[in-house]
Structure formats: structure tokens, C-alpha cells
Design an enzyme around this catalytic site. Structure first.
Site, PDB file in Angstrom:
ATOM      1  N   ASN A 214       0.854  -1.186   0.000  1.00 35.95           N
ATOM      2  CA  ASN A 214       0.000   0.000   0.000  1.00 35.95           C
ATOM      3  C   ASN A 214       0.886   1.230   0.000  1.00 35.95           C
ATOM      4  O   ASN A 214       1.342   1.705   1.039  1.00 35.95           O
ATOM      5  CB  ASN A 214      -0.904  -0.009   1.227  1.00 35.95           C
ATOM      6  CG  ASN A 214      -1.906  -1.146   1.170  1.00 35.95           C
ATOM      7  OD1 ASN A 214      -2.878  -1.085   0.432  1.00 35.95           O
ATOM      8  ND2 ASN A 214      -1.632  -2.200   1.921  1.00 35.95           N
ATOM      9  N   GLU A 215       1.123   1.725  -1.201  1.00 36.38           N
ATOM     10  CA  GLU A 215       2.027   2.855  -1.366  1.00 36.38           C
ATOM     11  C   GLU A 215       1.314   4.149  -0.981  1.00 36.38           C
ATOM     12  O   GLU A 215       0.092   4.156  -0.804  1.00 36.38           O
ATOM     13  CB  GLU A 215       2.488   2.936  -2.829  1.00 36.38           C
ATOM     14  CG  GLU A 215       3.239   1.703  -3.319  1.00 36.38           C
ATOM     15  CD  GLU A 215       4.645   1.568  -2.726  1.00 36.38           C
ATOM     16  OE1 GLU A 215       4.995   2.303  -1.766  1.00 36.38           O
ATOM     17  OE2 GLU A 215       5.410   0.714  -3.226  1.00 36.38           O
ATOM     18  N   PRO A 216       2.073   5.260  -0.837  1.00 36.98           N
ATOM     19  CA  PRO A 216       1.441   6.548  -0.556  1.00 36.98           C
ATOM     20  C   PRO A 216       0.245   6.771  -1.485  1.00 36.98           C
ATOM     21  O   PRO A 216       0.317   6.488  -2.675  1.00 36.98           O
ATOM     22  CB  PRO A 216       2.551   7.551  -0.827  1.00 36.98           C
ATOM     23  CG  PRO A 216       3.799   6.793  -0.485  1.00 36.98           C
ATOM     24  CD  PRO A 216       3.533   5.369  -0.900  1.00 36.98           C
TER      25      PRO A 216
END
Ligand code: F6R
Length: 632
Positions: free
Chosen positions: A160-162
Site C-alpha cells: 500500500n504505497e502513498p
């Protein structure tokens, strides 16, 4: 708010700091074992959410040990993994499926049907349904009892990236460019890193009953401090863990180093002002108010939580001068000591001269990068310098570099430029070419190919060392077995490694040892090499030569050291800096590697140190190589 003591008041999540990653991993393994046994006693399953990457490797090793030695059974365990690269088949060397089996599942008695890992080969059209089904299976298993997480430098949990919100669910995502850079080493270059992954969402993670996030090493320190101390935000998905009622950050000391209570303790409570802490505080204050140290006022101190420092050691004028002198004395153009000079205030002693100096390089190139300028000075000032590369570095050589070299050798042969016979270089090159042509990308190299790549790095290192004035016969190569027998993230040192270094130490009996004491990532090659050095030093503690031996640490690539932590600062002129950069460029096989970027910036970090000295009000040099004194 979860703070339990005054100095944790900025922390919005519970944090346990352990001395080492091993200690922390053992503590978590005990908790997991207790959960599994309690559930087994009640006839119920224990549902674990698992992560991959370097972080949980120690935990899995400890669980395997408990299975083997303490009879811990996994018959009632159900697991769900967080994520998988999209597009990688299970058999790929870097697939998380393979990772989990090699690191854990193949060594315990978990029923295969109880293992769940996102499938990276689901066709694009059915990914969405597949992800919904993964969530359904988690629910049907009763939900996750304990979710284990690592954290990426982007602040990602799972993948879950930025930009990932607290409601995100299991889905297909695009990897952030920093994440792909961090994985570049595993895929021999960023171009090979998959662009997408399937990951459980932040929301799916927050559904777990308990969450333990693990982080080791200084490389994670900043992101840990932000995730723990800043309000939750999509720019840093791990910060949403603050909203979960039972989350723990389980970290080691280096990963805690950016927390306010560790980094700026005077801002959150009373502190005992040791000399080292005063120096750190004054250096910080000078940076913070952007004044050279000699211009700091009493008000600057009192306005920034340092009133008692003034009471104890002030007024400002006295304190300023004292710290100014301390830092001034770290600067020396004589890294091996200045013969015949008064050395009361010099970082290194004058006698003996010349000194026997051992420079340890974890992989070829680390030493020239960290201390190329100092190396040249030591040679010029008459010391007997030996460079020892602890590992061959062959894992860092891309196939196309090896192919070019093999082609070159075959060409020489075809052009009749080389006497050939059985066992000639060209025959060897043909064998190497054949191995390169038949191996699957990302699979481990056969031993001959690894040797070949290792020799390539040797020659690059010899060229770089020669450019720093160190002759060919003064570069030696230990090829430590932990590296030759391992691969990234899975190295394990043994007594054989310590034996090899110990005998080199005993042969050379150095007066000075230079090494990288890199706390950035405890599973990295520099960290393991330093651990081997520590053990070799412990073993030789009572040797006579040790009474006259000092250990200096040079900086690993891409680090900025706080000026207050520097014990010796070796300045470089513009000419010396360009000579250093020239010598680094001999490591040609490292172009296009993860390290390439840090190399293109070779010198910038040394210039940054020089700038820090200048801004502090000391001398204004072009560049400075910093060192720390190390003792057991
Ligand atoms: C792995 C995962 C990632 C990693 C993170 C840290 O399943 O989901 O979030 O935990 O990238 O990686 P390492 O541990 O290699 O530093």
C-alpha cells in the site's frame, strides 16, 4: 494517545525498542508460539497474517528453531500473506510464494491447504474477483489474529504505497519508484523489478485483531518516526495503524534513532547532559537556528529546551567555545597521526610512524567510496596500507557485464592475440558464455560463473586501489564463505567467516583498522561484515598487538552523518575530491546497479560534511571524509 512516559509524549502508537533485531524477533516468536499453543489447547486455529522481505527473516528462523527444538507444532495454524508481485510465477526466484516456502513453510508442519498467498498469475480480467475472494477466505477463517508487518521507506505496509487510504482492500497496485529501487538489487537492476503487485489493503490489515509492525536499521528510522509521530495521512499509509486499538511497533535501536525521545530528548523532558549529548544538542541548535556555534545566545538555548544545559555548563559563551574546540580538533590532514607532533588534541596518535593500516571493504568499492581520499593520504604519508575486501561482490555483477568480458576473451582468442591451449582463458570464457546462455534470469549463478564475476570485481577493485596509490599486492580478497554460499537477504555468517578475518588480523597486526559500521540494515552485506569484524576483535582481544590498535569507522554510501558524531574529519581539496571520484569510476560493473545513483553523487556527501563544518563556523573545505572511533 498511547504514551506511557513523558518522553514518549509525541508517539501516537505503542513502541517497544529492543537492543537488536534478534532480540525483538525472539520476543515476537515467543508471543506467536503462545498464541498457537493457546489456540491448540482450545481446539481452535491460530490465524496469522505474514509478510516477506528481509525484516521477518529472523522471526521465521526463530519459529523454525522452536519447531525443531521445542516441539512447536503448526498443525492448527492458518496463514495469509500480505502480497505478491504481479506477473511472477510461483517458481520465480523472487516470488513471495517461493520466499515463504524457502524461509518458513518448507521447514515446519503447517498443512499446505492452510497457506494462502496472493496469486501473481491471475489473469488481469479476473484479478478483481480473485481479490474479493481472498478477503472472503480471510473472513471464513475467522479473521486474522495477529498481523505481522514490515514497512517500506515510502511508508508502505503490504504494498500500500502513498495514496492508499484506510478503507483500501485487497487489490492490484502499482509500485512506487522508491520501492522498485529498493528491490532493484534482488532483480539485478531496476528494469527487472515488476511494476505491479497484489496486496491486502490498509483496511484489510486494520481488520486484524492485533498488529505488530517490525523495523530494523537506520534506513527505516525516519519513516518509523513519521508513522509514529505525525497525524495519520495517505501520504504515509503506515500512519493509519495509529487508528487501530492493538498495534505495536517492535523495532531495534537504529530504527528508533529518529524518534523525538531519542533524537531530540531535551524537547520532551529532562535529560542527563553527558558530553556527547551536549555536543549533539549544540550541533542541532546551531543548525536549527542557522547560526554558527560562536554566535549562539543564551536565549537560543533557553528557547529550545536547553535551559538546564546552560545552568550546568553555561553561559552560552563558555559552552559555545568548548564545543567549537571539540569539533575543531576533529579536523586533521593526518589520518594516520602526524609524526613528531603534539597529539594531545589530535584524533589519531603520532607514534608509531609509519603505521600498519588495514582498510576493510565489505564489498569491493565500499572502501574507495567511503574513504578514497583518506586512503590516498595514508599512502602518501608513508603508512603501510592493505585493503582487504571481505566479500567477492559477485552477486552485484549483472549478466551482461560478465558476457561482455567473456566475449572479449573469446575475441582475443579468435583474433589470434592469445596463445591458447587446453584450459586456456578462451575455453573458460566459452564455458561462462554457455552458462550465461542457459541460466534462467534471476536464478542463482553456477559456481564457475560466480567466480568469474568475482574476478571481474577484483580487477576493478585493484584498479581503484591503484588509483588511490595502493599497489596490486596490497589489495587482498577474503571471499568470506557466508557471501559465497548465500544470496541477498538470506546471508548467515558462521565461525568460518570469523576464522578467515581473524587470521588476516593476526598476520597483519594492524595499528589502525578502518571499517564500515553500517547500522542501516542489519541484513546487509556491510552490517554482516562488521559483525564478523566484531567477533574477530573479540577473539583477538588479548593479543599483544591489540593494545596498540585503533578501529575507525568510515561512512557507508548515501549516509549523512551528524557532525556531532564525527571523531575524525579528513579534509579534501577540489583536486583530491576529483581524484577520489575518478578512482570510484573503476568499478564499471556497478553502473546501472542500485548503487549507481549513490555513485553518481560520489562526493556530494563529502561536500555536505564540509558544508556542515563551514556552517557550524569552523573551516570551509571543499569536501570532508568523516570517521568515528569505535571501541568494544
Ligand atoms: C512484504 C511487504 C512489504 C515489506 C516492506 C519492507 O510482504 O509487504 O511491505 O514489509 O517493503 O521490506 P524489507 O523487510 O525487505 O525492508
Amino acid at each position: 494517545m498511547h504514551h506511557t512516559t513523558e518522553n514518549q509524549q509525541r508517539e501516537r502508537v505503542r513502541i517497544h525498542v529492543h537492543d537488536t533485531a534478534d532480540d525483538a524477533s525472539r520476543a515476537l516468536a515467543r508471543e506467536i508460539a503462545a498464541l498457537i499453543r493457546d489456540r491448540a489447547a482450545a481446539g481452535r486455529p491460530a490465524v496469522l497474517g505474514l509478510a516477506t522481505g528481509s525484516t521477518p527473516v529472523r522471526l521465521y528462523r526463530e519459529l523454525i528453531r522452536m519447531h525443531r527444538e521445542e516441539g512447536l507444532g503448526f498443525g492448527n495454524v492458518v496463514t495469509f500473506n500480505l502480497d505478491e508481485y504481479y506477473g511472477l510465477p510461483r517458481t520465480h526466484a523472487e516470488s513471495y510464494w517461493r520466499f515463504m516456502h524457502e524461509q518458513l513453510f518448507d521447514h515446519i508442519d503447517i498443512p499446505p491447504a492452510a497457506i494462502h498467498i496472493p496469486d501473481g498469475t491471475v489473469p488481469r480480467a479476473t484479478v478483481f474477483d480473485w481479490c474479493r475472494d481472498y478477503e472472503r477466505r480471510i473472513r471464513e477463517a475467522g479473521g486474522i489474529d495477529l498481523q505481522i508487518l514490515g514497512i517500506g521507506r515510502t511508508g508502505h505496509i503490504g504494498f500500500n504505497e502513498p495514496g492508499s487510504g484506510p478503507d483500501s482492500r485487497t487489490r492490484l497496485v502499482t509500485l512506487d519508484s522508491m520501492t522498485r529501487r529498493d528491490a532493484a538489487r534482488d532483480f539485478l537492476g531496476e528494469a527487472g523489478v515488476p511494476r505491479h503487485a497484489i496486496t491486502m489493503g490498509v483496511g484489510s490489515i486494520l481488520d486484524a485483531r492485533r498488529i505488530v509492525l517490525l523495523a530494523w536499521g537506520g534506513a527505516k528510522a525516519r519513516v518509523i518516526a513519521e508513522a509514529a509521530e505525525k497525524p495519520p495521512s495517505e501520504t504515509l499509509p503506515a500512519s493509519f495503524l495509529q487508528q487501530h486499538p492493538d498495534t505495536l511497533f517492535l523495532i531495534d535501536r537504529p530504527a528508533a534513532s529518529e524518534l523525538t525521545r531519542v533524537k531530540l530528548p531535551w524537547l520532551v523532558g529532562p535529560v542527563g547532559w553527558t558530553p556527547a549529548l551536549s555536543r549533539r544538542a549544540v550541533a542541532w541548535l546551531s543548525r536549527h537556528v542557522q547560526k554558527p556555534v560562536l554566535k549562539l545566545l543564551d536565549d537560543d538555548y533557553t528557547e529550545h529546551g536547553m535551559a538546564d544545559l546552560l545552568t550546568e555548563q553555561g553561559p552560552a559563551y563558555m559552552l559555545n567555545i568548548r564545543i567549537f574546540n571539540e569539533l575543531q580538533h576533529t579536523i586533521t590532514g593526518w589520518p594516520g597521526g602526524k609524526p613528531g607532533a603534539d597529539d594531545t588534541h589530535r584524533p589519531e596518535r603520532a607514534a608509531p610512524h609509519p603505521k600498519r593500516v588495514l582498510v576493510l571493504s565489505p564489498e569491493p568499492s565500499d572502501a574507495t567510496h567511503g574513504m578514497g581520499g583518506t586512503l590516498r593520504r595514508l599512502v602518501e604519508q608513508g603508512h603501510q596500507v592493505t585493503i582487504a575486501c571481505q566479500t567477492s561482490g559477485n552477486l552485484g555483477v549483472p549478466d551482461d557485464e560478465a558476457a561482455t568480458l567473456a566475449d572479449f576473451m573469446i575475441e582475443l582468442d579468435d583474433a589470434g592475440l592469445r596463445e591458447t591451449g587446453p584450459g586456456s582463458g578462451a575455453a573458460l570464457a566459452r564455458m561462462i558464455k554457455q552458462q550465461l546462455d542457459t541460466k534462467a534470469a534471476f536464478d542463482g549463478d553456477p559456481p564457475a560463473l560466480r567466480r568469474f564475476k568475482g574476478v571481474l570485481r577484483r580487477e576493478e577493485e585493484r584498479a581503484a586501489a591503484r588509483a588511490c596509490g595502493v599497489p596490486r599486492d596490497r589489495a587482498c580478497f577474503l571471499d568470506l564463505p557466508f557471501y559465497e554460499q548465500g544470496r541477498y537477504r538470506q546471508f548467515r555468517t558462521t565461525a568460518a567467516d570469523v576464522d578467515a578475518l581473524t587470521s588476516l588480523l593476526r598476520k597483519l597486526e594492524p595499528h589502525q583498522i578502518f571499517a564500515t559500521g553500517d547500522a542501516d540494515d542489519p541484513s546487509s552485506v556491510p552490517a554482516l561484515c562488521f559483525d564478523v569484524l566484531r567477533q574477530a576483535l573479540a577473539r583477538t582481544r588479548d593479543d599483544a598487538w591489540r593494545r596498540d590498535c585503533r578501529v575507525w569507522l568510515y561512512r557507508g554510501p548515501a549516509h549523512d552523518w551528524d557532525i556531532a558524531g564525527i571523531d575524525m574529519a579528513v579534509p579534501m581539496s577540489p583536486m583530491e575530491l576529483s581524484a577520489k571520484i575518478h578512482s570510484i569510476r573503476h568499478h564499471k560493473s556497478q553502473r546501472g546497479q542500485q548503487t549507481d545513483e549513490t555513485w553518481r553523487q560520489a562526493g556530494h556527501h563529502d561536500q555536505a560534511v564540509a558544508r556542515a563544518y563551514d556552517e557550524f563556523g569552523l573551516a570551509n573545505y571543499e569536501a570532508i571524509e568523516p570517521f568515528r572511533r569505535w571501541s568494544e
